[in-house]
Scaffold this active site. Structure first.
Site, PDB file in Angstrom:
ATOM      1  N   HIS A 162      19.766  -0.032   1.917  1.00 20.43           N
ATOM      2  CA  HIS A 162      19.575  -0.201   0.556  1.00 20.43           C
ATOM      3  C   HIS A 162      20.182   1.198  -0.013  1.00 20.43           C
ATOM      4  O   HIS A 162      21.012   0.985  -0.998  1.00 20.43           O
ATOM      5  CB  HIS A 162      17.850   0.144   0.769  1.00 20.43           C
ATOM      6  CG  HIS A 162      17.386   0.885  -0.891  1.00 20.43           C
ATOM      7  ND1 HIS A 162      17.473   0.136  -1.924  1.00 20.43           N
ATOM      8  CD2 HIS A 162      16.970   2.005  -0.999  1.00 20.43           C
ATOM      9  CE1 HIS A 162      17.029   0.828  -3.056  1.00 20.43           C
ATOM     10  NE2 HIS A 162      16.771   2.084  -2.567  1.00 20.43           N
ATOM     11  N   HIS A 188      19.799   9.090  -1.481  1.00 26.62           N
ATOM     12  CA  HIS A 188      18.706   9.463  -2.553  1.00 26.62           C
ATOM     13  C   HIS A 188      17.357   9.361  -2.204  1.00 26.62           C
ATOM     14  O   HIS A 188      16.481   9.831  -2.679  1.00 26.62           O
ATOM     15  CB  HIS A 188      19.078   8.466  -3.729  1.00 26.62           C
ATOM     16  CG  HIS A 188      18.361   7.005  -3.665  1.00 26.62           C
ATOM     17  ND1 HIS A 188      19.274   6.045  -2.980  1.00 26.62           N
ATOM     18  CD2 HIS A 188      17.317   6.159  -3.768  1.00 26.62           C
ATOM     19  CE1 HIS A 188      18.750   5.066  -2.828  1.00 26.62           C
ATOM     20  NE2 HIS A 188      17.314   5.044  -3.309  1.00 26.62           N
ATOM     21  N   GLU A 236      12.569  12.205   0.380  1.00 19.46           N
ATOM     22  CA  GLU A 236      11.344  11.486   0.170  1.00 19.46           C
ATOM     23  C   GLU A 236      10.693  10.998   1.303  1.00 19.46           C
ATOM     24  O   GLU A 236       9.822  10.944   1.774  1.00 19.46           O
ATOM     25  CB  GLU A 236      11.319  10.635  -1.009  1.00 19.46           C
ATOM     26  CG  GLU A 236       9.921   9.780  -0.887  1.00 19.46           C
ATOM     27  CD  GLU A 236       8.980  10.532  -1.894  1.00 19.46           C
ATOM     28  OE1 GLU A 236       9.366  11.712  -2.178  1.00 19.46           O
ATOM     29  OE2 GLU A 236       7.667   9.849  -1.792  1.00 19.46           O
ATOM     30  N   ASP A 237      11.833  10.278   2.031  1.00 19.13           N
ATOM     31  CA  ASP A 237      11.137   9.264   3.175  1.00 19.13           C
ATOM     32  C   ASP A 237      11.525   9.971   4.695  1.00 19.13           C
ATOM     33  O   ASP A 237      11.140   9.126   5.670  1.00 19.13           O
ATOM     34  CB  ASP A 237      12.096   7.802   3.212  1.00 19.13           C
ATOM     35  CG  ASP A 237      11.278   7.256   1.841  1.00 19.13           C
ATOM     36  OD1 ASP A 237      10.612   7.562   1.393  1.00 19.13           O
ATOM     37  OD2 ASP A 237      12.325   6.340   1.669  1.00 19.13           O
ATOM     38  N   ASP A 253      19.351   2.310  -8.132  1.00 18.03           N
ATOM     39  CA  ASP A 253      18.163   2.054  -7.345  1.00 18.03           C
ATOM     40  C   ASP A 253      17.189   0.870  -7.535  1.00 18.03           C
ATOM     41  O   ASP A 253      16.800   0.094  -6.952  1.00 18.03           O
ATOM     42  CB  ASP A 253      17.625   3.454  -7.063  1.00 18.03           C
ATOM     43  CG  ASP A 253      16.227   3.501  -6.121  1.00 18.03           C
ATOM     44  OD1 ASP A 253      16.523   2.849  -5.110  1.00 18.03           O
ATOM     45  OD2 ASP A 253      15.346   4.137  -6.248  1.00 18.03           O
ATOM     46  N   ASP A 275      23.274 -21.409 -30.626  1.00 15.86           N
ATOM     47  CA  ASP A 275      24.142 -20.528 -29.940  1.00 15.86           C
ATOM     48  C   ASP A 275      23.824 -19.994 -28.444  1.00 15.86           C
ATOM     49  O   ASP A 275      23.617 -18.763 -28.337  1.00 15.86           O
ATOM     50  CB  ASP A 275      24.525 -19.425 -30.766  1.00 15.86           C
ATOM     51  CG  ASP A 275      23.255 -18.568 -31.514  1.00 15.86           C
ATOM     52  OD1 ASP A 275      22.290 -18.930 -30.947  1.00 15.86           O
ATOM     53  OD2 ASP A 275      23.290 -17.801 -32.155  1.00 15.86           O
TER      54      ASP A 275
HETATM   55 MN    MN Z   1      15.681   3.809  -3.124  1.00 19.15          MN
END
Ligand code: MN
Length: 733
Positions: free
Chosen positions: A48, A72, A76-77, A139, A259
């Site tokens: 990812h 990124h 957090e993870d 992201d 159009d």
């Molecule tokens: Mn992400």
């Protein structure tokens, strides 16, 4: 999954000075940090951040941004800290990753207050460094591309949030390609059926029109080449979401969209743009109202281009965007196109705000934030700015109503509730009375004044802008007309049953709906009222043995009519059965000598009418009302025209001829009603004729004798007030 060297290659392609070592370290670091983590798709989690980085290489961003993208999700993870990133990479990269971590927590909260607070944080993080937004958008784009792996409930919320916040934000930042893809992906998840239908129809058109597009491309290219303009011409079809939005906004059917294809002409310089414009406008007729010069007046998000529509090769409407290569880059990349980060260790805010209107918008928005609005107010305000093709208005209780630009209080009323729209009779905008069809502006507080039993005027349909209001008005108008016909139809049907000696109630017709091919009893009444169905057939449907003895009769009819004896009618009604005027001086001035005078044979003339005399040598003078179509026969004979006028002092109690046609329900008593109405108004009936076309309705042509126009008008309005009468008109032959 992207290999380490592939990432470096991608960056090297646009930035030969890229820091290879830095990129390699980031790759390995993030891969180790995410370890065995997997995504909803089952792929290793590390794929990812790599894809996010790849999206950003397409935007040509600097090393720090690419590295921040790779890292990124680490804070957090995984167990990684900000300090560690600062130390291993740099404080600049640490700050970017930290900013992304803060806003990651913002995603997908349902409470409005929290959403607002999060949005505030997002903008603060962006203000710190715009690159945070670029990574965030990439992201979100990758998450949207892989959204089908996520459980359906969560999927919908992510798609909504994308459409609500991220796509408009990308648009605001001038990142058109990003915005288009985000919108299209969200659209596919939110309304899959609509998205599939439109995509399939676009595919179908592609098959049909593909060769034509190539032809137009070639023809344009050739034309420009002959004039020595080096141009790149590309035809492209619109995205399903933008097609859908157009259909919604203008409430059009797919077939009505003219159009669906646009052509982009990219040339080296600004001067070339205007030269191209000259060429296409000379070669093909333009469609008025479609020319826009965003080169001299760029959009707020820095977009520049010339837009025009011409009737091009093969009589096709061709929408053209003409722009230089630089403009094309800005249109694609928006704020990311400003090369200020490249080879510069720190974001150069000054240059950015000088070069980019989009960035200035961001700054202004943040200043508002500093002024200390509550987060909710701030979210609303910013959303207003984000959706610049919409206006946001409020009900007196504070409910937010979003409408397209140029919406009116009528649109507002229908957006609140169909019932409110249908009964709207007035509006107050910001406490002051305003026309129901005035244009609303952002932040207006709108109060709708309602009255029961109202129906919207049909003319509103073309004056409102929302599809909802338009279709509701159409329905209400149709309903009102239908109600009228229904009442008349029910009366006709009820009397037909009575005449047949059969019992009748609304339920009587329910079993025969399918036999009469109608879906409701009301439909039957409406059809009879409109004269599309005969009441005799309705009776017959219920009682097959029934036969309607009434026959369609036309012309002067001396025979028994089934519903009224003409002889009896004449006896009762005709006060001068010969139909001739009493032999007396005609009270008209301007006549010549003692020529005999007569009135227009079809329609007559009465005092109050503007009149003209036509001389027929050897016969006399005929008086016509000026509006009589028969007069056109004498257009080329001015010598026969005589200027005459009424002499009202001499008219006394004289009666004058006039002709009217009454359309009435065909049933016993109708003629009596008509005769009474005429008598009540003080007029005589000189002759009567039937011009009938249906067993349910009779057209009765009446030769009247009236004192003047005023009396004739009274006769007509008397007749119109009778329920059995559906139409009255004066005849001018
Ligand atoms: Mn992400």
């Amino acid at each position: 999954m992207m290999r380490q060297y592939e990432l470096v290659e991608r960056v090297r392609r646009y930035n030969p000075q890229a820091n290879e070592d830095l990129l390699n370290r980031a790759y390995v670091y993030a891969m180790k940090a995410h370890g065995a983590q997997t995504r909803a798709s089952g792929d290793p989690y590390f794929s990812h951040p790599l894809e996010v980085a790849a999206i950003l290489t397409d935007l040509g961003l600097d090393d720090a941004t690419i590295v921040a993208a790779v890292l990124h999700d680490t804070i957090e993870d995984t167990g990684v800290t900000r300090e560690e990133i600062d130390r291993v990479f740099s404080p600049e990269i640490g700050r970017l990753v930290d900013g992304l971590t803060k806003i990651k927590k913002l995603d997908l909260v349902s409470k409005r207050a929290e959403q607002a607070e999060n949005f505030r944080k997002l903008l603060l993080a962006i203000a710190d460094d715009v690159r945070v937004l670029l990574v965030k958008l990439a992201d979100r784009l990758h998450n949207m591309r892989t959204l089908h792996f996520v459980p359906p409930e969560k999927r919908k919320r992510i798609a909504e949030e994308t459409l609500d916040i991220y796509a408009p934000l990308a648009g605001r930042m001038g990142m058109q390609a990003m915005r288009d893809e985000l919108e299209d992906l969200a659209f596919r998840h939110l309304t899959p059926e609509a998205a599939e239908t439109i995509a399939a129809r676009l595919d179908g058109l592609e098959k049909k029109n593909g060769p034509m597009i190539r032809r137009i491309e070639q023809e344009l290219q050739q034309e420009l080449k002959q004039r020595g303009i080096e141009a790149e011409v590309k035809g492209r079809r619109k995205k399903p979401y933008s097609v859908w939005r157009k259909m919604e906004r203008k409430s059009l059917a797919f077939e009505q969209l003219s159009d669906i294809y646009g052509f982009r002409i990219v040339v080296p310089t600004v001067e070339d743009c205007y030269r191209v414009l000259g060429v296409v406008h000379t070669k093909w007729p333009t469609v008025p109202g479609r020319f826009k010069d965003y080169i001299s007046t760029p959009k707020q998000n820095d977009y520049r281009s010339i837009h025009t529509t011409v009737v091009g090769p093969g009589h096709q409407r061709v929408e053209l965007q003409i722009r230089s290569r630089d403009m094309n880059e800005i249109a694609r990349l928006g704020i990311a196109a400003h090369a200020l980060y490249k080879d510069s260790p720190v974001a150069d805010v000054e240059t950015l705000s000088k070069e980019s209107g989009a960035y200035r918008w961001l700054q202004r928005t943040l200043e508002l934030l500093a002024e200390g609005d509550s987060p909710e107010e701030f979210l609303e305000h910013t959303k207003l700015e984000l959706f610049h093709d919409q206006v946001f208005c409020f009900t007196p209780k504070g409910r937010l109503i979003a409408l397209p630009r140029r919406a009116t209080p009528v649109d507002f009323a229908y957006a609140v509730h169909t019932r409110v729209g249908d009964s709207a009779v007035g509006a107050k905008v910001n406490g002051r009375i305003a026309p129901l069809l005035s244009e609303l502006h952002n932040g207006d507080e709108v109060e709708i004044v309602c009255a029961e039993g109202q129906a919207p005027p049909a003319a509103w349909e073309s004056l409102v802008v929302t599809g909802k209001a338009r279709s509701a008005i159409r329905r209400a108008t149709r309903d009102a007309v239908r109600a009228q016909y229904k009442g008349l139809g029910r009366q006709i049907v009820a009397r037909a049953f009575e005449r047949a000696g059969k019992p009748f109630s609304d339920d009587t017709l329910k079993p025969v709906l399918s036999r009469l091919a109608r879906s409701s009893v009301e439909d039957i009444y409406a059809a009879v009222g409109r004269g599309e169905m005969f009441s005799g057939d309705v009776v017959k449907a219920v009682h097959p043995e029934f036969t309607d003895e009434r026959k369609v009769q036309t012309g002067h009819n001396k025979k028994e009519l089934g519903w009224f004896s003409l002889k009896r009618a004449q006896r009762l009604l005709f006060r001068s059965p010969d139909g001739r005027l009493p032999e007396k001086a005609v009270p008209i001035r301007g006549l010549r000598g003692d020529l005999p005078v007569s009135f227009a044979p079809n329609g007559g003339a009465v005092p109050g009418d503007r009149i003209v005399g036509i001389v027929t040598p050897g016969e006399g003078i005929t008086i016509y009302p000026i509006q009589s179509p028969a007069l056109s026969a004498f257009d080329n004979e001015p010598e026969r025209w005589l200027d005459v006028r009424w002499n009202l002092e001499e008219s006394g109690n004289d009666k004058f001829p006039a002709q009217i046609k009454v359309t009435a329900i065909n049933e016993p008593g109708t003629l009596g009603t008509i005769a009474t109405a005429i008598g009540d108004a003080g007029a005589n009936i000189a002759n009567i004729a039937f011009e009938t076309n249906s067993p349910d309705f009779r057209d009765v042509v009446l030769d009247l004798e009236v004192s003047d126009l005023k009396q004739l008008t009274a006769v007509i309005s008397q007749l119109k007030s009778k329920p059995v009468v559906s139409k009255v008109e004066r005849i001018n032959g």
